[in-house]
Scaffold this active site. Structure first.
Site, PDB file in Angstrom:
ATOM      1  N   HIS A   1     174.010 105.140  -8.652  1.00 47.68           N
ATOM      2  CA  HIS A   1     174.087 104.307  -7.250  1.00 47.68           C
ATOM      3  C   HIS A   1     175.117 104.905  -6.434  1.00 47.68           C
ATOM      4  CE1 HIS A   1     176.999 101.525  -8.994  1.00 47.68           C
ATOM      5  NE2 HIS A   1     178.028 102.458  -8.544  1.00 47.68           N
TER       6      HIS A   1
ATOM      7  N   ASP B   1     180.564  98.438   0.639  1.00 49.50           N
ATOM      8  CA  ASP B   1     180.286  97.173  -0.098  1.00 49.50           C
ATOM      9  C   ASP B   1     181.119  96.149  -0.291  1.00 49.50           C
ATOM     10  OD1 ASP B   1     181.348  98.756  -1.701  1.00 49.50           O
ATOM     11  OD2 ASP B   1     179.625  99.491  -2.763  1.00 49.50           O
TER      12      ASP B   1
ATOM     13  N   ASP C   1     174.781 104.963 -13.083  1.00 48.97           N
ATOM     14  CA  ASP C   1     173.254 104.900 -13.061  1.00 48.97           C
ATOM     15  C   ASP C   1     172.673 105.415 -11.594  1.00 48.97           C
ATOM     16  OD1 ASP C   1     174.071 103.097 -10.795  1.00 48.97           O
ATOM     17  OD2 ASP C   1     173.169 101.210 -11.516  1.00 48.97           O
TER      18      ASP C   1
ATOM     19  N   GLU D   1     171.438 100.350  -6.077  1.00 49.60           N
ATOM     20  CA  GLU D   1     171.190 100.647  -7.480  1.00 49.60           C
ATOM     21  C   GLU D   1     169.860 101.138  -7.511  1.00 49.60           C
ATOM     22  OE1 GLU D   1     173.140 100.266  -9.438  1.00 49.60           O
ATOM     23  OE2 GLU D   1     173.942  98.159  -9.726  1.00 49.60           O
TER      24      GLU D   1
HETATM   25  P1  PGA Z   1     183.968 104.576 -10.268  1.00 51.97           P
HETATM   26  O1  PGA Z   1     182.811 103.590  -9.624  1.00 51.97           O
HETATM   27  O2  PGA Z   1     184.662 105.179  -9.174  1.00 51.97           O
HETATM   28  O3  PGA Z   1     184.880 103.254 -10.568  1.00 51.97           O
HETATM   29  O4  PGA Z   1     183.602 105.072 -11.387  1.00 51.97           O
HETATM   30  C1  PGA Z   1     181.880 104.432  -8.900  1.00 51.97           C
HETATM   31  C2  PGA Z   1     180.835 103.740  -8.387  1.00 51.97           C
HETATM   32  O5  PGA Z   1     180.431 102.651  -8.579  1.00 51.97           O
HETATM   33  O6  PGA Z   1     180.425 104.135  -7.334  1.00 51.97           O
END
Ligand code: PGA
Length: 260
Positions: A138, A67, A136, A143
């Site tokens: 994702h 992404d 959440d 999302e």
């Molecule tokens: P993080 O993010 O590794 O900074 O916890 C994980 C994600 O959003 O996939």
């Protein structure tokens, strides 16, 4: 799914790095799917160490990142382009032309996203996809309520993700609400998935993804349909798994030929 519970992020990242290295050694022209965020940082450090000290060779490896933020140029301090070059690519012998990261400045987003899917297909598909997981649920920036069949496209971040990621943006800098992300359908086509999750803040999400119902409200739960997924989590992230003892026993008693 294989659930691997390890004491800390360091050990978890070392196991993940061994899986990536094994994949590259068995197929030097491996196609990797890569993730950003704080979770894979130690994995990338370990891969850099393996490159320097153990001659892990990336010269024929191709990568596709999950992404990127819409509106951020590749050299923007918070772009995922910059993140990937600073934290991995600059330190290994990857060929620049083999690196693919969604273009946050793409003028025609649907055309760009379709071309990204075509490039993945033409590279032979993703052999191993590295994933983090959002609080959440994702994966990538898919999302909650993302279609479980979705492909690369634009998404709008949830308030939860915006707040989780606010730490990366400084002062009055505007945090993008829109992103380009591979879809869940795209991720599900990768041949192997290595998902990392660390810390108590991920415990509910890990439990819901591994043991809960499959639902677009918990996008990572789609991985229950994936034939070769490893969830590698540290103890705090494993705290809400009801069958944790079983997963530990399975891992501790793997036959030699199956060990990572
Ligand atoms: P993080 O993010 O590794 O900074 O916890 C994980 C994600 O959003 O996939």
């Amino acid at each position: 799914m294989e659930i691997i519970i390890l004491p800390n992020p360091e050990e978890s990242s070392r196991v993940a790095a061994r899986l990536v290295a094994k994949q590259i050694q068995s197929k030097p022209d491996t196609v990797l799917g890569l993730a950003t965020g704080s979770t894979p940082l130690m994995l990338y450090r370990e891969l850099i160490r393996m490159h320097r000290e153990e001659e892990l060779d990336f010269s024929r490896v191709t990568t596709f990142n999950l992404d990127e933020y819409v509106g951020l140029s590749p050299d923007h301090a918070t772009s995922y382009h910059r993140f990937m070059w600073e934290n991995l690519f600059e330190h290994i012998n990857i060929a620049k032309e083999n690196v693919h990261i969604p273009d946050g400045l793409a003028e025609d987003i649907p055309v760009f996203c379709e071309a990204y899917e075509t490039e993945i297909r033409e590279a032979g598909g993703i052999d191993l996809q590295v994933l983090g997981i959002g609080t959440d649920g994702h994966v990538g920036f898919n999302e909650p309520t993302s279609s479980l069949a979705s492909r690369t496209r634009i998404k709008t971040l949830t308030p939860e993700t915006l707040s989780d990621n606010a730490r990366f943006f400084t002062g009055d800098e505007e945090q993008p609400h829109h992103v380009l992300t591979m879809g869940i359908g795209t991720i599900m086509e990768s041949r192997q998935v290595v998902l990392l999750a660390f810390g108590s803040g991920k415990a509910d999400t890990v439990a819901a993804s591994v043991e809960g119902p499959i639902s677009s409200m918990m996008p990572a739960s789609a991985l229950q349909f994936h034939p070769q997924t490893h969830f590698i989590v540290d103890e705090p992230a494993a705290a809400k798994l009801t069958k944790a003892d079983y997963y530990r026993w399975v891992y501790d008693n793997k036959p030699d030929w199956q060990q990572h």
